[in-house]
Design a protein around this motif. Structure first.
Motif, PDB file in Angstrom:
ATOM      1  N   UNK A  41       0.822  -1.222   0.000  1.00  0.00           N
ATOM      2  CA  UNK A  41       0.000   0.000   0.000  1.00  0.00           C
ATOM      3  C   UNK A  41       0.850   1.264   0.000  1.00  0.00           C
ATOM      4  N   UNK A  42       2.109   1.150   0.415  1.00  0.00           N
ATOM      5  CA  UNK A  42       3.002   2.309   0.457  1.00  0.00           C
ATOM      6  C   UNK A  42       3.664   2.583  -0.886  1.00  0.00           C
ATOM      7  N   UNK A  43       3.578   1.642  -1.816  1.00  0.00           N
ATOM      8  CA  UNK A  43       4.293   1.767  -3.077  1.00  0.00           C
ATOM      9  C   UNK A  43       3.390   2.346  -4.163  1.00  0.00           C
ATOM     10  N   UNK A  44       3.857   3.353  -4.871  1.00  0.00           N
ATOM     11  CA  UNK A  44       3.041   3.942  -5.940  1.00  0.00           C
ATOM     12  C   UNK A  44       2.867   3.014  -7.132  1.00  0.00           C
ATOM     13  N   UNK A  45       3.778   2.060  -7.285  1.00  0.00           N
ATOM     14  CA  UNK A  45       3.675   1.068  -8.348  1.00  0.00           C
ATOM     15  C   UNK A  45       4.080  -0.285  -7.791  1.00  0.00           C
ATOM     16  N   UNK A  46       3.426  -1.328  -8.260  1.00  0.00           N
ATOM     17  CA  UNK A  46       3.770  -2.681  -7.834  1.00  0.00           C
ATOM     18  C   UNK A  46       4.786  -3.328  -8.772  1.00  0.00           C
ATOM     19  N   UNK A  47       5.192  -2.596  -9.801  1.00  0.00           N
ATOM     20  CA  UNK A  47       6.132  -3.125 -10.779  1.00  0.00           C
ATOM     21  C   UNK A  47       7.536  -2.599 -10.509  1.00  0.00           C
ATOM     22  N   UNK A  48       8.519  -3.449 -10.728  1.00  0.00           N
ATOM     23  CA  UNK A  48       9.902  -3.003 -10.630  1.00  0.00           C
ATOM     24  C   UNK A  48      10.151  -1.922 -11.668  1.00  0.00           C
ATOM     25  N   UNK A  49      10.875  -0.878 -11.312  1.00  0.00           N
ATOM     26  CA  UNK A  49      11.176   0.165 -12.308  1.00  0.00           C
ATOM     27  C   UNK A  49      12.202  -0.322 -13.315  1.00  0.00           C
ATOM     28  N   UNK A  50      12.242   0.316 -14.467  1.00  0.00           N
ATOM     29  CA  UNK A  50      13.271  -0.002 -15.444  1.00  0.00           C
ATOM     30  C   UNK A  50      14.640   0.392 -14.899  1.00  0.00           C
ATOM     31  N   UNK A  51      14.654   1.437 -14.095  1.00  0.00           N
ATOM     32  CA  UNK A  51      15.885   1.908 -13.469  1.00  0.00           C
ATOM     33  C   UNK A  51      16.478   0.802 -12.593  1.00  0.00           C
ATOM     34  N   UNK A  52      17.795   0.746 -12.511  1.00  0.00           N
ATOM     35  CA  UNK A  52      18.453  -0.323 -11.759  1.00  0.00           C
ATOM     36  C   UNK A  52      18.433  -0.006 -10.271  1.00  0.00           C
ATOM     37  N   UNK A  53      17.748  -0.833  -9.495  1.00  0.00           N
ATOM     38  CA  UNK A  53      17.751  -0.683  -8.045  1.00  0.00           C
ATOM     39  C   UNK A  53      18.116  -2.010  -7.392  1.00  0.00           C
ATOM     40  N   UNK A  54      18.850  -1.919  -6.292  1.00  0.00           N
ATOM     41  CA  UNK A  54      19.225  -3.072  -5.485  1.00  0.00           C
ATOM     42  C   UNK A  54      18.581  -2.921  -4.121  1.00  0.00           C
ATOM     43  N   UNK A  55      17.856  -3.936  -3.680  1.00  0.00           N
ATOM     44  CA  UNK A  55      17.201  -3.921  -2.382  1.00  0.00           C
ATOM     45  C   UNK A  55      17.803  -5.043  -1.537  1.00  0.00           C
ATOM     46  N   UNK A  56      18.298  -4.687  -0.370  1.00  0.00           N
ATOM     47  CA  UNK A  56      19.061  -5.630   0.436  1.00  0.00           C
ATOM     48  C   UNK A  56      18.215  -6.346   1.479  1.00  0.00           C
ATOM     49  N   UNK A  57      18.652  -7.534   1.840  1.00  0.00           N
ATOM     50  CA  UNK A  57      18.035  -8.311   2.924  1.00  0.00           C
ATOM     51  C   UNK A  57      19.083  -9.295   3.426  1.00  0.00           C
TER      52      UNK A  57
END
Length: 322
Positions: A161-177
């Motif tokens: 609900x916090x995300x404006x889009x549910x799709x990964x952007x074309x832009x390169x992003x790295x999300x850590x865990x």
């Protein structure tokens, strides 16, 4: 559709997910962890920079950790000005505290303070960062919430609900865990076979281990709070650190931001860091999960971004319009 997302698919350390996989050159934006107020501050800074004429969301690479993972997904899916305005909406001072029964069911003892005490105890008992991550994962797996599908579903719904889009952007992003099953660092990308909401939910999961198929994941901040070293190979790295580079782990472990900055500079990157100004420090730390402080944190970030835009413009390679 079922995807095989075993730990080996996503395990990443500084050698496998940083400079070795980043195209040489370019600009990287690093968004560190910092709880609810940290997320608001991050959005405020980026919006303040943009308002003063300096766009940093055009980075070739964006790295997001915990609250910064949420911010990365938000800032690549919506206009920073709109996100900033939404952050100013008044909210209750703090969430109602659960009863003792509910607290035990969630495994969080009902407060941020107790969560910090639990994790501080794990840090104190650990020999090094790798040992700490293994212990953090094992401890999270023991929490009742880690095996409660209802809690998992609610958390994912909240994050989505916090995300404006549910799709990964074309832009390169790295999300850590961090993989709770073995303590190994993990980096999610659009090619990981995981939805954006799931990747963000895993990166922000500090109170229990978030499930993705046969694995469980905890907060990416247990790798490093900013994970700026993943930007290795970038010519310019702009780091936004809500916690101001502080760490709860021993300095000799090298988890703190100064160590990451040194590594990047030694490898040839130009690095700039933005941390909250002294007058805003009360908004973070123990108050990081107080959603009632989000508007104040967002405003502090916005003002700071506006003040810094002109001086940062030459570094980023843009002329800020004042």
């Amino acid at each position: 559709m079922h995807h095989d997302i075993s730990s080996d698919s996503f395990s990443a350390d500084s050698s496998s997910a940083s400079g070795a996989s980043n195209p040489p050159g370019g600009r990287a934006l690093v968004l560190g962890g910092g709880g609810s107020t940290g997320n608001a501050w991050l959005i405020g800074v980026v919006a303040g920079l943009a308002d003063a004429g300096l766009t940093v969301t055009d980075a070739d690479l964006i790295i997001g950790t915990s609250a910064g993972a949420t911010a990365a997904a938000q800032l690549t899916g919506a206009d920073p000005a709109e996100l900033y305005e939404a952050s100013l909406a008044p909210l209750p001072a703090r969430r109602p505290q659960p009863s003792a029964r509910d607290a035990g069911r969630h495994g969080l003892a009902g407060s941020t303070v107790n969560h910090l005490e639990r994790t501080d105890s794990i840090i104190s008992a650990s020999h090094d960062a790798a040992d700490m991550r293994r212990r953090m994962g094992a401890g999270a797996l023991e929490l009742p919430a880690s095996s409660d599908p209802e809690i998992h579903a609610r958390w994912r719904t909240t994050v989505a609900s916090r995300l404006p889009s549910q799709e990964w952007p074309e832009q390169r992003i790295l999300l850590t865990a961090v993989d709770a099953n073995n303590g190994e660092p993990v980096v999610f990308t659009r090619d990981s076979g995981v939805s954006l909401a799931d990747a963000v939910a895993a990166s922000c999961s500090s109170g229990f281990a978030y499930p993705l198929w046969d694995r469980r994941y905890i907060d990416g901040g247990y790798r490093r709070n900013e994970n700026a070293d993943l930007a290795a190979g970038s010519a310019k790295v702009l780091i936004l650190s809500p916690f101001g580079g502080r760490t709860r782990t021993p300095l000799e472990w090298g988890q703190h931001l100064a160590a990451q900055v040194e590594e990047l500079r030694d490898a040839g990157s130009s690095v700039e860091v933005i941390s909250p100004e002294a007058g805003a420090e009360h908004l973070f730390g123990a108050n990081a999960m107080n959603i009632g402080l989000r508007p104040e944190a967002a405003r502090a970030g916005f003002e700071q971004g506006g003040h810094l835009a002109e001086s940062l413009a030459p570094f980023w390679g843009t002329s800020a319009v004042m």
